[in-house]
Design a protein around this motif. Structure first.
Motif, mmCIF file in Angstrom:
data_model
loop_
_atom_site.group_PDB
_atom_site.id
_atom_site.type_symbol
_atom_site.label_atom_id
_atom_site.label_comp_id
_atom_site.label_asym_id
_atom_site.label_seq_id
_atom_site.Cartn_x
_atom_site.Cartn_y
_atom_site.Cartn_z
ATOM 1 N N TYR A 5 -7.805 4.320 36.708
ATOM 2 C CA TYR A 5 -8.292 4.780 35.559
ATOM 3 C C TYR A 5 -9.621 5.709 35.917
ATOM 4 O O TYR A 5 -10.882 4.447 36.987
ATOM 5 N N ILE A 6 -9.815 6.578 35.129
ATOM 6 C CA ILE A 6 -11.423 7.012 35.499
ATOM 7 C C ILE A 6 -11.287 7.563 33.705
ATOM 8 O O ILE A 6 -10.696 8.464 32.734
ATOM 9 N N VAL A 7 -12.646 6.957 33.425
ATOM 10 C CA VAL A 7 -13.337 6.980 32.620
ATOM 11 C C VAL A 7 -13.928 7.561 32.174
ATOM 12 O O VAL A 7 -14.852 7.808 32.377
ATOM 13 N N ASP A 8 -14.149 8.241 31.021
ATOM 14 C CA ASP A 8 -15.299 9.151 30.656
ATOM 15 C C ASP A 8 -16.143 8.136 29.249
ATOM 16 O O ASP A 8 -15.552 7.281 28.188
ATOM 17 N N VAL A 9 -17.367 8.078 30.505
ATOM 18 C CA VAL A 9 -18.602 6.458 29.455
ATOM 19 C C VAL A 9 -18.609 7.094 28.218
ATOM 20 O O VAL A 9 -18.999 6.307 27.453
ATOM 21 N N ALA A 10 -19.129 8.644 28.383
ATOM 22 C CA ALA A 10 -19.412 8.677 26.801
ATOM 23 C C ALA A 10 -18.545 8.448 25.418
ATOM 24 O O ALA A 10 -18.992 8.223 24.419
ATOM 25 N N SER A 11 -17.203 9.432 25.989
ATOM 26 C CA SER A 11 -16.273 8.973 25.091
ATOM 27 C C SER A 11 -15.229 7.849 25.014
ATOM 28 O O SER A 11 -15.122 6.765 23.790
ATOM 29 N N GLY A 12 -15.209 7.526 25.901
ATOM 30 C CA GLY A 12 -14.311 6.873 25.999
ATOM 31 C C GLY A 12 -13.074 6.546 26.412
ATOM 32 O O GLY A 12 -12.199 5.728 26.793
ATOM 33 N N ASP A 13 -12.469 7.640 26.248
ATOM 34 C CA ASP A 13 -11.436 8.775 27.116
ATOM 35 C C ASP A 13 -11.096 8.202 28.469
ATOM 36 O O ASP A 13 -12.156 8.391 29.276
ATOM 37 N N TYR A 14 -9.737 7.795 28.882
ATOM 38 C CA TYR A 14 -9.224 7.630 30.486
ATOM 39 C C TYR A 14 -7.869 8.413 30.754
ATOM 40 O O TYR A 14 -7.320 8.231 29.811
ATOM 41 N N VAL A 15 -8.247 8.524 31.527
ATOM 42 C CA VAL A 15 -6.793 8.433 32.317
ATOM 43 C C VAL A 15 -6.362 8.077 32.746
ATOM 44 O O VAL A 15 -7.309 7.425 34.539
ATOM 45 N N LYS A 16 -4.594 7.032 33.303
ATOM 46 C CA LYS A 16 -4.914 6.892 34.326
ATOM 47 C C LYS A 16 -3.942 7.437 34.711
ATOM 48 O O LYS A 16 -3.109 8.262 35.255
ATOM 49 N N LYS A 17 -3.480 7.006 36.317
ATOM 50 C CA LYS A 17 -2.998 7.344 37.961
ATOM 51 C C LYS A 17 -2.724 5.668 38.893
ATOM 52 O O LYS A 17 -3.208 5.435 38.579
ATOM 53 N N THR A 18 -1.152 6.011 38.482
ATOM 54 C CA THR A 18 -0.140 5.638 39.373
ATOM 55 C C THR A 18 0.099 6.273 40.735
ATOM 56 O O THR A 18 0.889 7.991 40.598
ATOM 57 N N PHE A 19 0.421 5.542 41.138
ATOM 58 C CA PHE A 19 0.977 6.285 43.305
ATOM 59 C C PHE A 19 1.411 5.303 43.659
ATOM 60 O O PHE A 19 2.074 5.653 44.624
ATOM 61 N N GLY A 20 2.677 4.637 42.718
ATOM 62 C CA GLY A 20 3.268 3.934 43.270
ATOM 63 C C GLY A 20 3.565 2.838 44.446
ATOM 64 O O GLY A 20 4.196 2.293 45.739
ATOM 65 N N LEU A 21 1.941 2.299 44.311
ATOM 66 C CA LEU A 21 1.749 1.033 45.658
ATOM 67 C C LEU A 21 1.714 -0.258 44.112
ATOM 68 O O LEU A 21 1.165 -0.424 43.124
ATOM 69 N N LYS A 22 1.747 -1.628 44.634
ATOM 70 C CA LYS A 22 2.048 -2.515 43.908
ATOM 71 C C LYS A 22 0.295 -2.875 44.083
ATOM 72 O O LYS A 22 0.134 -3.733 42.771
ATOM 73 N N THR A 23 -0.307 -2.584 45.780
ATOM 74 C CA THR A 23 -1.741 -3.199 44.275
ATOM 75 C C THR A 23 -2.976 -2.270 44.969
ATOM 76 O O THR A 23 -2.589 -1.444 45.971
ATOM 77 N N LEU A 24 -3.748 -1.920 44.312
ATOM 78 C CA LEU A 24 -4.978 -1.137 44.543
ATOM 79 C C LEU A 24 -6.490 -1.715 44.280
ATOM 80 O O LEU A 24 -6.061 -2.333 42.740
ATOM 81 N N THR A 25 -7.343 -2.346 45.149
ATOM 82 C CA THR A 25 -8.661 -2.556 45.163
ATOM 83 C C THR A 25 -9.597 -1.690 45.585
ATOM 84 O O THR A 25 -9.416 -0.398 46.167
#
Length: 207
Positions: A5-25
């Motif tokens: 998730y890439i979040v705009d801290v001013a507005s709270g809007d976010y973009v969700k990115k998925t890559f077909g990967l089970k675990t991401l850290t």
């Protein structure tokens, strides 16, 4: 599957990115703002991936049987430091088909670097103690890391030019989760006290 998730801290809007990967850290943004590095697990291995913010393309930076974790960018965004169980196997070619992982001591974790231009992996530490967290000085010459060399997680510093390692703390409660301010004057970390974890500040950690 896990998502980035890439979040705009001013507005709270976010973009969700998925890559077909089970675990991401361990997502971490490069200082130049162009790339996000993260660790993802696929079957029996975990590798470092790079996500281009501008193009949306994903690149697999490491791709072998060994486990890579805790990526950290250099200030110039040209090198990634990370912790791995790969010992001296730094050529990045070993797979489950070519390497007998069951006959290998994978419990020892050392610090490594990888040059994003050449993809060359370099081993930095050699003391066989467990490493769990990294932070880098603003000039890129020193690394702070957590090691259990004295039996419990404490803070150490390594000079990347000389290889000299010096202890910075002697805590009887393990230190975790280093976070260094951009100017290098404040280090935050967590440690357990009275049954719970709290955030502590260490001022001027390189002095």
């Amino acid at each position: 599957e896990d998502a980035l998730y890439i979040v705009d801290v001013a507005s709270g809007d976010y973009v969700k990115k998925t890559f077909g990967l089970k675990t991401l850290t361990s997502a971490i943004w490069s200082p130049d703002g162009a790339t996000i590095a993260f660790v993802a697990g696929v079957q029996q291995q975990s590798d470092i991936y790079l996500y281009s913010v501008r193009t949306g393309k994903t690149e697999k930076l490491t791709n072998d049987i060994f486990s890579d974790q805790n990526p950290l960018w250099s200030p110039d965004s040209k090198t990634l430091y990370f912790i791995s169980d790969r010992a001296d196997f730094t050529d990045g070619t070993h797979t489950s088909e070519t390497f007998k992982m069951w006959d290998f001591n994978h419990t020892l974790h050392e610090i490594y670097s990888i040059d994003l231009g050449t993809k060359v992996i370099t081993r930095i530490t050699q003391d066989s103690a467990e490493k769990t967290s990294l932070a880098i000085s603003p000039d890129g010459n020193k690394l702070l890391f957590v090691s259990d060399k004295n039996g419990i997680g404490n803070l150490y510093e390594i000079n990347l030019s000389t290889g000299l390692i010096s202890p910075k703390t002697n805590s009887i409660s393990g230190i975790t989760q280093l976070s260094l301010s951009r100017d290098g004057t404040k280090l935050l970390f967590t440690s357990q006290i009275k049954g719970g974890y709290d955030i502590f500040e260490l001022r001027f950690p390189f002095e």
